[in-house]
Design a protein around this motif. Structure first.
Motif, PDB file in Angstrom:
ATOM      1  N   GLN A  96       2.300   2.650   0.060  1.00 43.44           N
ATOM      2  CA  GLN A  96       2.923   3.284   0.900  1.00 43.44           C
ATOM      3  C   GLN A  96       1.924   2.353   2.250  1.00 43.44           C
ATOM      4  N   MET A  97       1.196   1.631   2.248  1.00 48.28           N
ATOM      5  CA  MET A  97       0.252   0.618   3.410  1.00 48.28           C
ATOM      6  C   MET A  97       1.424  -0.220   3.072  1.00 48.28           C
ATOM      7  N   ARG A  98       1.818  -1.178   1.492  1.00 44.70           N
ATOM      8  CA  ARG A  98       2.621  -1.901   2.009  1.00 44.70           C
ATOM      9  C   ARG A  98       3.932  -2.182   2.053  1.00 44.70           C
ATOM     10  N   ALA A  99       4.973  -0.876   1.543  1.00 46.19           N
ATOM     11  CA  ALA A  99       6.541  -0.363   2.194  1.00 46.19           C
ATOM     12  C   ALA A  99       5.821  -0.529   3.814  1.00 46.19           C
ATOM     13  N   GLU A 100       5.442   0.052   4.721  1.00 45.83           N
ATOM     14  CA  GLU A 100       4.412   0.037   5.834  1.00 45.83           C
ATOM     15  C   GLU A 100       4.639  -1.108   6.608  1.00 45.83           C
TER      16      GLU A 100
END
Length: 315
Positions: A210-214
């Motif tokens: 989730q953090m990488r995608a954001e």
């Protein structure tokens, strides 16, 4: 023109440009005026190689713009001017590209970098990706990438090899408590930026997804905040699906190491005495040799590879 101590070349250039030598400050022994002094008098500071190249290519120095902040014309400036004169294309260096160029040059000048290369078998990782992707899509609606596994593996390997999560401070070495993994994100012709996932070792694989995608989304939209790319302690540069297997990534200062990920391609390997095709991942680890020994770098690379080959340990 009044007489003053000057080299023949300086006199010739001064005469061509109608410059009074008494108005030129000489930098040679005893104030002797050199050709460079005459050129500098009109703002045309240039290196010896640049002047020679300009003469050979028959390009007046007055038509050449210096790219360096000090205003000194160098060989590359002469060649760039030649490209323009012959109909070539000149691409302006924007703020981001100029910053990247300065940081890369600084990185190589302030640290002793060398690169270790190896491979990791990705057969188990490919199976885990298929299984994990389904669960991840159901839970958070985001498709994971191999980069998520690489970030997780690097964070866990750094916990066992803290020297790579450090900063060289001349009179001491600072071992960071936090493990903040930066991921190089390409912005096309605009360059690249390296936002980082804070405390990656304390994040689950799902949280990293989730953090990488954001971060990648906001990076490409130009919406990153300073905190997103500040405070990194280790970086990953992933070429993904490309023809590149190994390369020599440059450390993102003031960090001490960067892991380059090459392509994942099937190669013949020997397993239990038999040759078979296996998916192999190219790995390139650049470390600062001022305080990180080769054996330490090799240990990190081995630990990282073992996690890639046993991905169940990352969940």
């Amino acid at each position: 023109m009044l007489n003053k101590m000057a080299t023949p070349a300086a006199r010739r250039v001064a005469q061509e440009r109608n410059i009074d030598l008494w108005t030129v400050r000489g930098t040679g022994a005893g104030g002797y005026i050199q050709e460079a002094d005459v050129l500098a008098h009109r703002g045309q500071k240039a290196t010896f190689v640049a002047r020679a190249a300009a003469r050979y290519l028959e390009i007046p120095l007055e038509q050449i713009c210096a790219s360096a902040p000090d205003g000194v014309i160098r060989k590359n400036d002469v060649l760039a001017a030649k490209g323009t004169a012959s109909g070539g294309k000149r691409i302006p260096v924007n703020g981001m590209r100029r910053t990247i160029a300065a940081k890369m040059r600084e990185s190589l000048s302030v640290s002793a970098q060398y690169t270790l290369m190896g491979e990791a078998d990705c057969g188990a990782l490919q199976k885990k990706m298929k299984e994990f992707s389904g669960r991840c899509m159901e839970r958070v609606g985001i498709k994971p990438t191999y980069s998520d596994f690489f970030i997780r593996a690097a964070a866990l390997a750094l916990k066992e090899n803290r020297m790579l999560n450090s900063r060289f401070m001349e009179d001491h070495i600072l071992i960071h408590e936090d493990i903040n993994i930066g991921l190089a994100v390409s912005l096309g012709e605009r360059g690249l930026i390296v936002p980082n996932i804070k405390n990656a070792d304390r994040k689950t694989l799902g949280e990293i997804v989730q953090m990488r995608a954001e971060l990648v989304k906001r990076a490409r939209e130009g919406r990153l905040e300073p905190d997103d790319y500040a405070g990194g302690t280790f970086s990953i540069s992933n070429f993904g699906r490309s023809a590149v297997r190994f390369f020599t990534p440059i450390i993102n200062q003031p960090e001490s190491a960067v892991l380059g990920i090459g392509n994942m391609v099937e190669r013949p390997v020997v397993r239990e005495g038999a040759i078979e095709a296996r998916p192999q991942l190219g790995l390139s680890l650049t470390i600062d040799h001022r305080h990180i020994d080769g054996t330490t770098g090799e240990k990190f690379l081995r630990d990282f590879s073992e996690l890639i080959e046993h991905p169940e340990r990352m969940e």
